[in-house]
Design an enzyme around this catalytic site. Structure first.
Site, PDB file in Angstrom:
ATOM      1  N   LEU A 184      38.025  61.914  55.154  1.00  0.00           N
ATOM      2  CA  LEU A 184      38.729  62.790  56.096  1.00  0.00           C
ATOM      3  C   LEU A 184      37.797  63.816  56.706  1.00  0.00           C
ATOM      4  O   LEU A 184      38.175  64.546  57.611  1.00  0.00           O
ATOM      5  CB  LEU A 184      39.866  63.511  55.369  1.00  0.00           C
ATOM      6  CG  LEU A 184      41.102  62.653  55.096  1.00  0.00           C
ATOM      7  CD1 LEU A 184      42.078  63.403  54.230  1.00  0.00           C
ATOM      8  CD2 LEU A 184      41.761  62.264  56.404  1.00  0.00           C
ATOM      9  N   ARG A 185      36.570  63.863  56.210  1.00  0.00           N
ATOM     10  CA  ARG A 185      35.653  64.881  56.685  1.00  0.00           C
ATOM     11  C   ARG A 185      35.441  64.780  58.191  1.00  0.00           C
ATOM     12  O   ARG A 185      35.354  65.784  58.887  1.00  0.00           O
ATOM     13  CB  ARG A 185      34.314  64.762  55.970  1.00  0.00           C
ATOM     14  CG  ARG A 185      33.537  66.028  55.921  1.00  0.00           C
ATOM     15  CD  ARG A 185      32.137  65.754  55.465  1.00  0.00           C
ATOM     16  NE  ARG A 185      32.071  65.409  54.057  1.00  0.00           N
ATOM     17  CZ  ARG A 185      31.873  66.309  53.093  1.00  0.00           C
ATOM     18  NH1 ARG A 185      31.728  67.562  53.407  1.00  0.00           N
ATOM     19  NH2 ARG A 185      31.812  65.941  51.843  1.00  0.00           N
ATOM     20  N   GLY A 186      35.370  63.545  58.680  1.00  0.00           N
ATOM     21  CA  GLY A 186      35.153  63.328  60.103  1.00  0.00           C
ATOM     22  C   GLY A 186      36.261  63.944  60.945  1.00  0.00           C
ATOM     23  O   GLY A 186      36.007  64.630  61.930  1.00  0.00           O
ATOM     24  N   THR A 193      36.096  67.755  60.883  1.00  0.00           N
ATOM     25  CA  THR A 193      34.982  68.275  61.676  1.00  0.00           C
ATOM     26  C   THR A 193      35.262  68.120  63.158  1.00  0.00           C
ATOM     27  O   THR A 193      35.009  69.034  63.943  1.00  0.00           O
ATOM     28  CB  THR A 193      33.679  67.538  61.332  1.00  0.00           C
ATOM     29  OG1 THR A 193      33.584  67.452  59.933  1.00  0.00           O
ATOM     30  CG2 THR A 193      32.492  68.251  61.895  1.00  0.00           C
TER      31      THR A 193
END
Lengths: 544, 335
Positions: free
Chosen positions: B272-274, B277
């Protein structure tokens, strides 16, 4: 026309005028009278560097001896950060990425010193790392220099502020356009050329940059960076300067400089063989040193900073680093153990030595096992593998074998350096069927990738005699098979793996020569190759 | 002392400049990775960044630049409660730095002369609330990378050595630059960078001429050059400060959130980092443009920056991940 000696002389004179702005120079020469004459004339004081110097020596650290003596923390300044304004790097072709980066960072600073890199590389690929070469304005090659050419060293001029030198506006455009036409990407090149031209004007004690300054500047700065020569009136060259610039040029009669004259100056500065390569468009661009080719061990290689790793069996204790870690604690520990005599060293103080070494090589034989001659070819490949393995200990080579036939590729021998294992596994070899070249290359790519992860340096040796006729997905289509093979060759090249194509057919196959170009590797035609000749061919290629 | 080359005076390289401005607006985006050829102005841009960053308020003598006295670590024995304004720290992590230097270690001088156990803060302490810059990040030694990954994730630097048990806040924006020809970056480290930029030398002749002219002016006519461009830098800094304010009031609709999620699923980016960000970067971008609501166009403009380095690599795709992102963005959001 400028002889190498004159180039070296001029370069050095310009460096004396603007040492920080021009960065420095590379001198490529094997040991000999010319090199000696040049090195003897390098002004003193200078600091000598060697690629095997440890990080601590270069950028500084704690000075153990005087810390102990004075009882206060004493740091020593690294060689790169002392007051000397001139660094001389011997054996520059041996510089590894770590060393190069430390040096490059220093050269990027405001008060940067000037670097003279002495490159003694013997073969074409053995040269100063590109990231360093890019930061140095000049490059002089002493190849083919006669003793009679060697004159006396130039007189170093006084360093002058050169903000006052007038530089005609239009020349910025000329320099940049010329750099673009020569295929020079880095923007450092035109900046260096500009500064070199100004420095040369000062060298002549003039306050305006004139055409001769520019000519010399481009010959010194652009010539060795060129990756192509512009065709006469080529289509992709940018349009000639606009009318308004031309009118300005006419006002500045002294600096009117058609690009062709500058090109001639550059051509004159290039050795004939390089010129030929450029004209063919086959000149190689500088590549990075490739960090995959080194790995860190604890037994041999270039020394690295010590670490407090738990002492593994076989690792060597770095005595100095251990003492350095333990000594500050002595006052405290003595308090806890007043009766203890001598230094108290605890396990946590232990520091292990680490070294960086060049990794072992892996030869991936990718062999075409299709068609009638398959059995013979596989047999010879097996022989070559065994021959190479027999010498493997000395050369630290690992060998693997992939055979492709029908619709798939099979790993017959996983990377090994064991001769016994090889003989056992290669006892029976299957053969016959179509030629799925792309599938074979794809298997080689996978294996090379794995090998790199393990710290090996892979080289793919492709043995085949014919055209690819099975596509990647197994369909028998020549056109698709050919384009797949090309794509896989590109992928292998992109991965940065070295490759050799050995053509075992009776007549050299044109498409294979093309393929080897795609792979960025060598092409060897060896009709009716036997194991002996095969292993010699591969070994020769590897030693290049 | 010569000031670094001003940020506004850098010609072209709009992606790189935008990425740096976005992290300055919202540091939680998490850093920038700049990959590109030699001589493209990577390190020039990072060094110029310092002048753009608004100053921070920190407790005097605090080794980790704490904002309020309560945040100062115990071991530092900070007695003063006074605060002062300091420039946002921009700390260089040199390639050869030892572990001690990075995390901090026993203060040798105090141990030696007074027999005291004291902690000497390292680069991570200095970089707290600021930036940590690593040039040639792909050549960084593995054990330092491990250490950075750990600290970047937890926001805290923990030192456990003989007799020393120390922890302090270490929240910083990681800025890395490197030349891809020298080697690849570990995927785990790649993830830690919020945005990534590929830079190349400008191909346009006029642009290249401008680069040379400005560099020449900086070298020869330093005072006048700085006077002109520092003013531009100041304008940009003001814009960043006002964008930080706008950011808090910016509205994000559920529809936009869906767009972001859909985009990331389509691209197959890991974790989920994408998404997070991309959302943050798009919001910062909207704030920078002084818009009041987040729209598709903002997402479209920053998608490549935020997602390019999170895709699985395809060796046959020569165009690079940036093109792939652009293509899928067009599919999902419409051209």
């Amino acid at each position: 026309m400028m002889e190498p000696w004159d180039r070296a002389k001029t370069a050095r004179a310009l460096l004396a005028i603007d040492p920080a702005g021009l960065g420095g120079m590379t001198l490529r020469a094997r040991s000999g009278p010319a090199r000696t004459a040049f090195v003897n004339h390098i002004p003193k004081p200078h600091t000598r560097l060697h690629p095997a110097m440890a990080t601590d020596d270069l950028i500084g650290g704690i000075d153990l001896a005087s810390t102990l003596e004075s009882g206060a923390l004493k740091r020593k300044r690294g060689l790169l950060y002392r007051d000397t304004k001139l660094l001389v790097l011997g054996m520059a072709e041996r510089a590894d990425p770590q060393f190069t980066t430390l040096l490059a960072q220093r050269l990027d600073m405001d008060d940067s010193p000037c670097l003279i890199a002495l490159d003694e590389g013997a073969s074409e690929g053995e040269t100063l790392p590109a990231s360093l070469a890019d930061r140095l304005a000049f490059h002089v090659n002493f190849d083919g220099l006669a003793i009679s050419d060697i004159g006396v060293g130039p007189n170093a001029s006084e360093t002058q502020t050169y903000g006052g030198v007038h530089f005609p506006e239009t020349l910025h455009h000329d320099l940049v356009t010329l750099a673009a036409r020569l295929g020079i990407d880095s923007l450092r090149a035109p900046i260096f050329a500009l500064r070199a031209a100004k420095a040369h004007a000062l060298f002549r004690s003039d306050s305006t940059v004139r055409s001769e300054d520019i000519e010399i500047a481009v010959a010194l700065v652009f010539a060795h960076r060129a990756t192509r020569l512009p065709q006469e009136a080529a289509d992709d060259t940018p349009p000639a300067p606009e009318p308004e610039t031309q009118s300005e040029e006419q006002q500045e009669n002294t600096t009117e400089l058609p690009q062709e004259i500058l090109l001639e100056a550059i051509k004159a500065a290039l050795p004939p063989d390089v010129l030929a390569n450029l004209a063919n468009g086959t000149a190689k661009r500088g590549k990075g040193a490739g960090s995959g080719k080194r790995r860190i061990g604890n037994r041999r290689g270039r020394p690295m900073p010590a670490r407090d790793t738990p002492a593994k069996s076989g690792s060597r204790i770095d005595l100095m680093a251990t003492l350095r870690a333990g000594i500050p604690w002595q006052t405290l520990r003595k308090r806890a153990l007043p009766d203890h005599a001598g230094a108290i060293i605890r396990p946590s103080d232990l520091r292990a030595k680490r070294y960086q070494e060049h990794s072992d090589r892996l030869l991936i034989f990718t062999v075409d096992a299709s068609g009638s001659a398959a059995l013979a070819r596989l047999g010879e490949a097996k022989g070559a593998v065994e021959l190479l393995l027999a010498q493997a200990y000395a050369r630290r080579d690992h060998v693997a074998l992939i055979a492709f036939r029908g619709t798939n590729a099979e790993v017959l021998l996983h990377p090994t350096r064991s001769l016994v294992q090889t003989k056992r596994q290669l006892a029976s070899l299957p053969g016959g069927g179509g030629t799925p070249l792309a599938t074979g290359l794809s298997a080689a790519i996978d294996m090379a990738d794995h090998a790199k992860r393990k710290g090996l340096t892979p080289t793919v040796v492709l043995l085949t005699d014919g055209r690819s006729n099975i596509a990647l997905d197994g369909t028998p289509s020549r056109a698709q098979a050919a384009s797949d093979a090309t794509a896989m060759a590109d992928a292998l090249n992109l991965q940065g793996t070295d490759a050799v194509v050995i053509d075992t057919g009776n007549r050299p196959e044109r498409s294979l020569a093309d393929l080897s170009k795609r792979l960025g590797g060598a092409y060897v035609a060896l009709p009716r190759a036997n194991a002996q000749r095969l292993s010699v061919a591969v070994a020769t290629h590897l030693d290049q | 002392m010569k000031q670094p080359f001003p940020f506004s005076a850098i010609v072209g390289q709009s992606d790189m400049k935008l990425a740096m401005i976005l992290t300055a607006i919202d540091p939680s985006i998490g850093g920038v990775l700049v990959f590109g050829d030699r001589g493209t102005g990577k390190s020039t841009a990072v060094r110029a960044l310092a002048a753009l960053l608004p100053p921070i308020t920190a407790v005097k003598t605090c080794p980790v630049n704490s904002a309020v006295p309560a945040d100062c670590p115990e071991w530092a024995n900070v007695t003063t409660k006074e605060t002062h304004e300091i420039p946002t720290p921009l700390i260089d992590l040199p390639l050869g730095a030892s572990e001690d230097r990075v995390t901090g270690a026993l203060d040798i001088e105090k141990a030696l002369t007074k027999g005291e156990k004291a902690f000497q803060p390292g680069l991570l302490a200095q970089a707290n609330r600021g930036y940590l810059y690593i040039d040639e990040v792909n050549l960084l030694e593995d054990h330092i990378v491990d250490l950075l990954l750990d600290v970047a994730q937890s926001g805290e630097n923990v030192i456990e050595r003989e007799g020393l048990s120390i922890r302090h806040a270490a929240r910083f924006v990681l800025v890395g630059s490197g030349n891809p020809e020298e080697g690849e970056l570990r995927p785990q480290l790649l993830d830690r960078f919020g945005l990534s930029v590929d830079v190349a030398s400008p191909t346009d002749i006029d642009e290249r001429v401008e680069v040379i002219k400005r560099r020449d002016a900086y070298d020869t006519d330093y005072t006048a050059f700085m006077l002109r461009w520092q003013a531009e830098d100041a304008t940009l800094r003001d814009r960043i400060i006002s964008a930080r304010k706008t950011l808090t009031k910016l509205k994000t609709s559920d529809k936009t959130l869906r767009d972001v999620a859909e985009l990331c699923v389509k691209l197959g980016s890991d974790g989920l980092r994408g998404e997070l960000t991309l959302l943050k970067a798009a919001r910062a971008y909207a704030a920078y443009r002084d818009d009041t609501a987040l729209t598709r166009s903002h997402i479209r403009d920053v998608a490549a920056l935020a997602l390019r380095h999170r895709l699985r690599r395809d060796p046959l795709d020569e165009a690079g991940s940036g093109t792939r992102v652009t293509r899928i963005v067009e599919d999902v959001l419409g051209a």
